[in-house]
Enzyme design. Structure first.
Site, PDB file in Angstrom:
ATOM      1  N   ASP A  13       8.535   3.394  -4.106  1.00  0.00           N
ATOM      2  CA  ASP A  13       7.752   2.492  -3.665  1.00  0.00           C
ATOM      3  C   ASP A  13       8.237   1.738  -5.320  1.00  0.00           C
ATOM      4  O   ASP A  13       6.686   0.990  -5.684  1.00  0.00           O
ATOM      5  CB  ASP A  13       6.576   3.337  -4.137  1.00  0.00           C
ATOM      6  CG  ASP A  13       6.163   4.196  -3.482  1.00  0.00           C
ATOM      7  OD1 ASP A  13       6.051   4.128  -1.788  1.00  0.00           O
ATOM      8  OD2 ASP A  13       5.772   5.489  -3.672  1.00  0.00           O
ATOM      9  N   GLU A  14       9.402   1.180  -5.284  1.00  0.00           N
ATOM     10  CA  GLU A  14       9.613   0.627  -6.255  1.00  0.00           C
ATOM     11  C   GLU A  14      10.215  -1.242  -5.623  1.00  0.00           C
ATOM     12  O   GLU A  14      10.156  -2.375  -5.868  1.00  0.00           O
ATOM     13  CB  GLU A  14      10.849   0.561  -7.375  1.00  0.00           C
ATOM     14  CG  GLU A  14      11.444   1.623  -8.071  1.00  0.00           C
ATOM     15  CD  GLU A  14      11.859   2.807  -6.967  1.00  0.00           C
ATOM     16  OE1 GLU A  14      11.637   2.823  -5.929  1.00  0.00           O
ATOM     17  OE2 GLU A  14      12.409   4.073  -8.148  1.00  0.00           O
ATOM     18  N   GLY A  17      12.295  -1.916   0.255  1.00  0.00           N
ATOM     19  CA  GLY A  17      12.983  -2.528   1.714  1.00  0.00           C
ATOM     20  C   GLY A  17      12.354  -3.673   0.845  1.00  0.00           C
ATOM     21  O   GLY A  17      13.296  -4.628   2.669  1.00  0.00           O
ATOM     22  N   GLY A  40       7.972   5.479   2.820  1.00  0.00           N
ATOM     23  CA  GLY A  40       8.155   4.239   3.332  1.00  0.00           C
ATOM     24  C   GLY A  40       7.774   3.179   2.884  1.00  0.00           C
ATOM     25  O   GLY A  40       7.775   2.925   1.768  1.00  0.00           O
ATOM     26  N   HIS A  41       9.147   1.665   3.544  1.00  0.00           N
ATOM     27  CA  HIS A  41       9.377   0.860   3.242  1.00  0.00           C
ATOM     28  C   HIS A  41       8.199  -0.391   3.626  1.00  0.00           C
ATOM     29  O   HIS A  41       7.765  -0.085   4.580  1.00  0.00           O
ATOM     30  CB  HIS A  41      10.284   0.441   3.104  1.00  0.00           C
ATOM     31  CG  HIS A  41      11.307   1.247   2.742  1.00  0.00           C
ATOM     32  ND1 HIS A  41      11.587   1.205   1.325  1.00  0.00           N
ATOM     33  CD2 HIS A  41      12.598   1.826   3.296  1.00  0.00           C
ATOM     34  CE1 HIS A  41      13.044   2.559   0.986  1.00  0.00           C
ATOM     35  NE2 HIS A  41      13.098   2.627   2.500  1.00  0.00           N
ATOM     36  N   THR A  42       7.327  -1.069   2.610  1.00  0.00           N
ATOM     37  CA  THR A  42       7.226  -2.639   3.298  1.00  0.00           C
ATOM     38  C   THR A  42       7.843  -3.771   3.469  1.00  0.00           C
ATOM     39  O   THR A  42       8.375  -4.010   2.220  1.00  0.00           O
ATOM     40  CB  THR A  42       5.538  -2.750   2.597  1.00  0.00           C
ATOM     41  OG1 THR A  42       5.479  -1.416   2.415  1.00  0.00           O
ATOM     42  CG2 THR A  42       4.487  -3.177   3.012  1.00  0.00           C
TER      43      THR A  42
HETATM   44  P1  GDP Z   1       9.917   0.728  -1.339  1.00  0.00           P
HETATM   45  O1  GDP Z   1       9.387   2.304  -0.566  1.00  0.00           O
HETATM   46  O2  GDP Z   1      10.932   1.014  -2.307  1.00  0.00           O
HETATM   47  O3  GDP Z   1      10.321   0.157  -0.376  1.00  0.00           O
HETATM   48  O4  GDP Z   1       8.548   0.413  -1.759  1.00  0.00           O
HETATM   49  P2  GDP Z   1       6.941   0.463  -1.104  1.00  0.00           P
HETATM   50  O5  GDP Z   1       6.842  -0.762  -0.172  1.00  0.00           O
HETATM   51  O6  GDP Z   1       5.869   1.358  -0.312  1.00  0.00           O
HETATM   52  O7  GDP Z   1       6.688  -0.617  -1.843  1.00  0.00           O
HETATM   53  C1  GDP Z   1       6.343  -2.009  -2.294  1.00  0.00           C
HETATM   54  C2  GDP Z   1       4.881  -2.842  -2.121  1.00  0.00           C
HETATM   55  O8  GDP Z   1       5.846  -3.430  -2.739  1.00  0.00           O
HETATM   56  C3  GDP Z   1       5.340  -3.314  -0.993  1.00  0.00           C
HETATM   57  O9  GDP Z   1       3.393  -3.494  -0.140  1.00  0.00           O
HETATM   58  C4  GDP Z   1       5.784  -4.667  -0.885  1.00  0.00           C
HETATM   59  O10 GDP Z   1       5.355  -5.025   0.338  1.00  0.00           O
HETATM   60  C5  GDP Z   1       5.411  -4.809  -2.480  1.00  0.00           C
HETATM   61  N1  GDP Z   1       6.389  -5.589  -3.220  1.00  0.00           N
HETATM   62  C6  GDP Z   1       7.806  -5.874  -3.378  1.00  0.00           C
HETATM   63  N2  GDP Z   1       7.563  -6.247  -3.819  1.00  0.00           N
HETATM   64  C7  GDP Z   1       7.002  -7.517  -5.168  1.00  0.00           C
HETATM   65  C8  GDP Z   1       6.258  -8.355  -5.821  1.00  0.00           C
HETATM   66  O11 GDP Z   1       7.566  -8.912  -6.157  1.00  0.00           O
HETATM   67  N3  GDP Z   1       5.380  -9.009  -5.525  1.00  0.00           N
HETATM   68  C9  GDP Z   1       4.099  -7.920  -5.324  1.00  0.00           C
HETATM   69  N4  GDP Z   1       3.228  -8.513  -5.197  1.00  0.00           N
HETATM   70  N5  GDP Z   1       4.386  -7.187  -4.001  1.00  0.00           N
HETATM   71  C10 GDP Z   1       5.349  -6.368  -4.205  1.00  0.00           C
END
Ligand code: GDP
Length: 425
Positions: A13-14, A17, A40-42
């Site tokens: 969750d870093e 995505g 999941g990636h958002t």
């Molecule tokens: P992943 O599994 O590593 O892709 O991570 P997730 O998708 O679970 O979590 C990342 C969340 O943080 C998503 O909702 C992104 O839209 C959001 N996100 C990513 N980068 C940033 C950022 O720099 N700032 C903010 N506020 N949100 C971010």
């Protein structure tokens, strides 16, 4: 250009995505090489907001070929639903831009059920599974008790193979867990409803990748979760059941000869962790609630509130090492903007000593975080796109982390949108 991997440095969750979505413009092929639909990636872009679980994040870019490699847990039910969901929002998926390795093993209907039955049996000793069947799936893969996606192209052999596995599996389901056995009718319904929908995408992706490599195409490898959830390097048994580290990417992609030149490790500006397991820098109370709310820290798959904590330099340095990261993207720096002072876990206290080597998993629960506070910047930074325009305190925070983890931070993300990014190269 060269081949790259985008991998998580911590618990997942870093923000991998959003980085894959950003960087795919420079790549011809994006490959998912491990894991399943349990995380999941958002991704937020001009086509909308998407929660991807199994599909590679390159599906939003025209001309990019997306591959699900042999290392993934290919769940026909989840994948066919995900395909339906993204195509209903206007994303085009064809056998030209989505290819499923014929050597990917299939997550079968009982895997998800067995995950739930085992967590129920474990009660308060549960591993915190997302109940997507990932652990039973990988156990069966290594026991050679599942089927390959390529078998979908040979229906007669597929049915006979499934019948054999089902007879064995029913013994476990009925005798160990006292649950209802599966029938061939159940499996036929599963094949017709879900497998038929993914069948058009199944092919020999090894040949495709080999030819792509010969033609000098750039390949981006996309991981799920992070270093600390890696089956071999992570916080076992609170890991996932696959290898999340970049070294596994060529194997899980099905093209072992591919060399990965850049390994971009994704680190969040603070820590989060979904589910069970040791989490040394965890914070509680109003400080934690605030971070969770501002950072929208709820699981993409499960909606579970994530545990939150201070940036953990011990775990992050270890994560960078096992991923062999060549550079780091620091995400969600904007979430810290309204803090007066920012907590950072700089060391662990263990057996009366301060340590900075990440310890053996069983010892983590005996560690206490050594917290240092650094000054906050108290300014909205979500529109900043140049390093020089960041407040001094924010630059100091990034440089402090960079020095401690001994890896250059080349991107700083200040918002979820594609362009909310600062390049430091
Ligand atoms: P992943 O599994 O590593 O892709 O991570 P997730 O998708 O679970 O979590 C990342 C969340 O943080 C998503 O909702 C992104 O839209 C959001 N996100 C990513 N980068 C940033 C950022 O720099 N700032 C903010 N506020 N949100 C971010």
């Amino acid at each position: 250009m060269a081949n790259s991997a985008i991998v998580g440095i911590n618990w997942g969750d870093e923000g991998k995505g959003r980085m894959v979505d950003l960087l795919t413009k420079d790549y011809d092929v994006v490959v998912r090489y491990q894991g399943g639909g349990n995380a999941g990636h958002t991704v937020i872009n001009e086509q909308g907001k998407f929660a991807l679980h199994l599909l590679p994040s390159g599906i939003f870019r025209k001309g990019v070929v997306n591959i699900l490699g042999n290392g993934v847990a290919l769940d026909p039910e989840n994948l066919s639903k995900e395909i339906e969901e993204v195509t209903s929002k206007g994303v085009s998926l064809t056998p030209e831009n989505l290819k499923i390795s014929d050597r990917a093993s299939l997550l079968l209907p009982w895997h998800r059920e067995l995950d739930g039955l085992e967590e129920e049996r474990l009660k308060d000793k549960k591993y915190g599974s997302t109940k997507q069947g990932i652990a039973p799936f990988y156990s069966d893969k290594y026991q050679k008790k599942t089927v390959l996606a390529g078998e979908l192209l040979h229906p007669e052999e597929l049915r006979a193979h499934l019948q054999d596995i089902m007879e064995w599996k029913n013994l476990i389901i009925t005798k160990v867990y006292g649950a209802k056995p599966y029938t061939m009718e159940d499996l036929d319904a599963w094949i017709n409803t879900y497998c038929e929908k993914i069948k058009p995408y199944v092919c020999d992706t090894r040949i495709f990748l080999r030819e792509a490599k010969k033609a000098g195409k750039n390949v981006l490898f996309e991981a799920q979760l992070g270093s600390l959830r890696d089956l071999d390097a992570g916080i076992y048994p609170y890991t996932t059941s696959s290898n999340t580290i970049a070294a596994y990417a060529p194997v899980g992609a099905g093209c072992p000869s591919i060399k990965i030149e850049n390994i971009i490790g994704i680190v969040k500006a603070y820590s989060t962790c979904v589910g069970e397991g040791p989490f040394v820098s965890e914070m509680f109370g109003p400080e934690a609630d605030h971070l969770r709310e501002v950072g929208l820290e709820y699981g993409a798959k499960t909606g579970r509130p994530r545990r939150v904590g201070a940036m953990d330099l011990v775990a992050t340095k270890y994560g960078v090492e096992v991923q062999a990261a060549t550079e780091v993207a620091l995400t969600k720096l904007d979430v810290l903007s309204d803090l007066d002072k920012i907590p950072v876990c700089v060391k662990y206290e263990y057996n009366g000593e301060e340590i900075n080597e990440f310890p053996f998993p069983t010892e983590l629960n005996k560690c206490k975080p050594v917290i240092k506070y650094v000054p906050g910047w108290k300014k909205d930074i979500s529109h900043v796109t140049k390093w020089e325009d960041l407040p001094q305190e924010a630059r100091d925070y990034v440089e402090f982390i960079e020095k401690a983890i001994e890896c250059p931070i080349t991107y700083v993300s200040v918002g979820p949108e594609r362009d909310s990014i600062i390049y430091r190269k």
